[in-house]
Design an enzyme around this catalytic site. Sequence first.
Site, PDB file in Angstrom:
ATOM      1  CB  CYS A 190      34.074  41.195  44.656  1.00  0.00           C
ATOM      2  SG  CYS A 190      33.502  42.964  44.778  1.00  0.00           S
ATOM      3  CB  CYS A 368      34.748  46.353  48.698  1.00  0.00           C
ATOM      4  SG  CYS A 368      33.371  45.824  47.937  1.00  0.00           S
TER       5      CYS A 368
HETATM    6  P1  FAD Z   1      40.638  34.935  38.589  1.00  0.00           P
HETATM    7  O1  FAD Z   1      41.074  36.408  38.309  1.00  0.00           O
HETATM    8  O2  FAD Z   1      39.128  34.705  38.465  1.00  0.00           O
HETATM    9  O3  FAD Z   1      41.718  33.773  37.629  1.00  0.00           O
HETATM   10  C1  FAD Z   1      41.776  32.586  37.888  1.00  0.00           C
HETATM   11  C2  FAD Z   1      42.112  32.176  36.694  1.00  0.00           C
HETATM   12  O4  FAD Z   1      42.088  30.576  36.740  1.00  0.00           O
HETATM   13  C3  FAD Z   1      40.974  32.222  35.741  1.00  0.00           C
HETATM   14  O5  FAD Z   1      41.655  32.873  34.307  1.00  0.00           O
HETATM   15  C4  FAD Z   1      40.413  30.748  35.107  1.00  0.00           C
HETATM   16  O6  FAD Z   1      40.374  30.490  34.033  1.00  0.00           O
HETATM   17  C5  FAD Z   1      41.850  29.874  35.517  1.00  0.00           C
HETATM   18  N1  FAD Z   1      41.575  28.453  35.895  1.00  0.00           N
HETATM   19  C6  FAD Z   1      40.554  27.758  36.380  1.00  0.00           C
HETATM   20  N2  FAD Z   1      40.572  26.421  36.687  1.00  0.00           N
HETATM   21  C7  FAD Z   1      41.546  26.358  35.937  1.00  0.00           C
HETATM   22  C8  FAD Z   1      42.400  24.965  36.001  1.00  0.00           C
HETATM   23  N3  FAD Z   1      41.916  24.017  36.282  1.00  0.00           N
HETATM   24  N4  FAD Z   1      43.809  25.087  35.381  1.00  0.00           N
HETATM   25  C9  FAD Z   1      44.055  26.175  34.731  1.00  0.00           C
HETATM   26  N5  FAD Z   1      43.443  27.511  34.710  1.00  0.00           N
HETATM   27  C10 FAD Z   1      42.383  27.499  35.696  1.00  0.00           C
HETATM   28  N6  FAD Z   1      37.466  42.850  42.870  1.00  0.00           N
HETATM   29  C11 FAD Z   1      38.345  44.125  43.213  1.00  0.00           C
HETATM   30  O7  FAD Z   1      39.153  44.346  43.732  1.00  0.00           O
HETATM   31  N7  FAD Z   1      37.294  45.248  43.131  1.00  0.00           N
HETATM   32  C12 FAD Z   1      35.957  45.038  42.508  1.00  0.00           C
HETATM   33  O8  FAD Z   1      35.209  46.132  42.414  1.00  0.00           O
HETATM   34  C13 FAD Z   1      35.371  43.843  42.369  1.00  0.00           C
HETATM   35  N8  FAD Z   1      34.218  43.572  41.863  1.00  0.00           N
HETATM   36  C14 FAD Z   1      33.898  42.206  41.305  1.00  0.00           C
HETATM   37  C15 FAD Z   1      32.796  42.220  40.932  1.00  0.00           C
HETATM   38  C16 FAD Z   1      32.335  41.006  40.180  1.00  0.00           C
HETATM   39  C17 FAD Z   1      31.112  40.790  39.664  1.00  0.00           C
HETATM   40  C18 FAD Z   1      33.287  39.890  40.183  1.00  0.00           C
HETATM   41  C19 FAD Z   1      32.867  38.488  39.514  1.00  0.00           C
HETATM   42  C20 FAD Z   1      34.302  39.885  40.779  1.00  0.00           C
HETATM   43  C21 FAD Z   1      34.728  41.150  41.228  1.00  0.00           C
HETATM   44  N9  FAD Z   1      36.217  41.358  42.172  1.00  0.00           N
HETATM   45  C22 FAD Z   1      36.416  42.723  42.491  1.00  0.00           C
HETATM   46  C23 FAD Z   1      36.475  40.267  42.273  1.00  0.00           C
HETATM   47  C24 FAD Z   1      38.158  39.969  41.375  1.00  0.00           C
HETATM   48  O9  FAD Z   1      37.718  39.912  39.979  1.00  0.00           O
HETATM   49  C25 FAD Z   1      38.647  38.834  41.790  1.00  0.00           C
HETATM   50  O10 FAD Z   1      39.102  38.580  43.200  1.00  0.00           O
HETATM   51  C26 FAD Z   1      40.065  38.556  41.159  1.00  0.00           C
HETATM   52  O11 FAD Z   1      39.913  38.510  39.766  1.00  0.00           O
HETATM   53  C27 FAD Z   1      40.843  37.406  41.624  1.00  0.00           C
HETATM   54  O12 FAD Z   1      42.089  37.027  41.189  1.00  0.00           O
HETATM   55  P2  FAD Z   1      42.479  35.235  40.736  1.00  0.00           P
HETATM   56  O13 FAD Z   1      43.684  35.472  39.941  1.00  0.00           O
HETATM   57  O14 FAD Z   1      42.513  34.829  42.299  1.00  0.00           O
HETATM   58  O15 FAD Z   1      41.107  34.759  40.104  1.00  0.00           O
END
Ligand code: FAD
Length: 440
Positions: A190, A368
């Site tokens: 983000c 975004c």
């Molecule tokens: P995540 O949702 O982070 O999930 C990854 C998971 O993997 C976690 O649960 C973690 O515990 C797990 N994990 C890590 N290591 C291991 C391991 N070794 N073994 C097993 N599990 C593990 N996105 C938007 O679309 N709009 C927005 O307005 C926006 N604003 C944001 C604001 C902030 C402050 C933040 C921090 C993020 C924002 N995002 C936004 C971004 C969005 O939250 C992420 O892009 C999204 O969560 C990505 O999903 P993901 O599944 O790739 O990762």
Amino acid sequence: MAISAGHCRGHIANFLKRACATKRYNPRYASSYEVVIAGGGSGGISSGARLARALGKDKVAIIEPSEMHYYQPIWTLVGAGCKTLSESGKPTKDVIPPNAKWIKDKVEEIDPDNNSVTLSSGEKVNYKYLVCALGIQLRFDKIKGLPEAFDTPGVCSNFSAHTVQKTFAALQDFQSGNAIFTFPTPPLKCPGAPQKIMYLADEYFRKHGKREKATIMFNSAGPSIFAVKKYAESLNKVIEQKDIVTNFGINLIEVKPDTKEAVFQKVANPDEFLTFQYDLLHVSPPMSSYEVLKSSKLADAAGFVDVHKETCQHKKYPNVFALGDCSNIPTSKTAAAVACQNAILASNLLSVRDGGKCVPKYDGYTSCPLITGYKSCIMAEFDFDLNPLETFPLDQGKERRTMFHMKADVIPNLYWTQMLKGRWSGPRLFRKIMHLGMSK
Ligand code: FAD
Ligand code: UQ1
């Protein structure tokens, strides 16, 4: 010394006894699933819901160590004091899809040549198909003095559940001086989040009569306010109206809480440093891929899972897929991007399983919602080529109250009730309807 067969057998028996005690070499502790999903965040749960629905009971396992699942996009509003941390999360057990098995552990090792992952417990989990959804790692530790500085007033970050509540406290405690908002060297998730909280801080300070005593600064390692020209033009106007100082091309490398100083390195000239006094410091940390991926055969040179950008399928291992922040799909890392990717990934994985091919469908859609105040938002939506790809038939480059409500109320509801259930594939269909079929 002569070694007898009995002696050898003794050693082997002892070795096996020790190995079994750690579970590591004991085949009793290996389990097998048709699909294993590494990570139960936005990407893991949403794709897991689709796959578990299609494949039936106990065919899909989701490996996730955390007890809580957070909707991170709302942390911007938690930091601003208009939502709470507890309303940003739900227990992981409540978001695991009904047909899927939750393995509450961490993936320690991925072995794509043998179709297995190893957990922290030592247990091996075998798969036919692997989905990588591990997210991206926050590296607060890369900034000297920062971990300790979080224990002092005024230093905060919306990027983690541990530090986001400090942001609102810092806005409340701030009286006068420099309020600095940082932006790191990419990659980051983000990329709009580092500036959204700054606009909210500006409005908060104005409401509480302390804006005139504040210098608000955006100190960014990047070259400009936003990568998409249309939205950058709007944001530059917001910055001008709000009288915010911008310093581009400088990267935070050290925080000195005793003297309340933040040290930045010039990106173009790494021998030059700039030191700023701070009264409030909001840090968007550098981020990197997790070690477990970097050290695996799935990673590209930067450590992210090397997948085809339009299909989510791995470039070398056809039974491995990835989505979200841990992938090297070249679009802005957001939950909105994951909304599209999870549907594409699931249908491609199921097609490969049925002997078919992957269909290249993903156009890089990401979004975004750029919150510019407590009731205003610029809804940026764009594709791989940084071209706007807007859902609504109005100029989304403008600050709008309706878009604030979309961000604060409508989309979170969409996330919990539809996306995590594998029933939201991004706004493509709405975009087509609202543009009478004229949009991509
Ligand atoms: P995540 O949702 O982070 O999930 C990854 C998971 O993997 C976690 O649960 C973690 O515990 C797990 N994990 C890590 N290591 C291991 C391991 N070794 N073994 C097993 N599990 C593990 N996105 C938007 O679309 N709009 C927005 O307005 C926006 N604003 C944001 C604001 C902030 C402050 C933040 C921090 C993020 C924002 N995002 C936004 C971004 C969005 O939250 C992420 O892009 C999204 O969560 C990505 O999903 P993901 O599944 O790739 O990762
Ligand atoms: C979206 O689909 C989504 O996933 C649930 C987000 O995640 C947080 C978003 O921020 C956005 C903007 C979208 C896109 C949806 C609409 C209705 C524009």
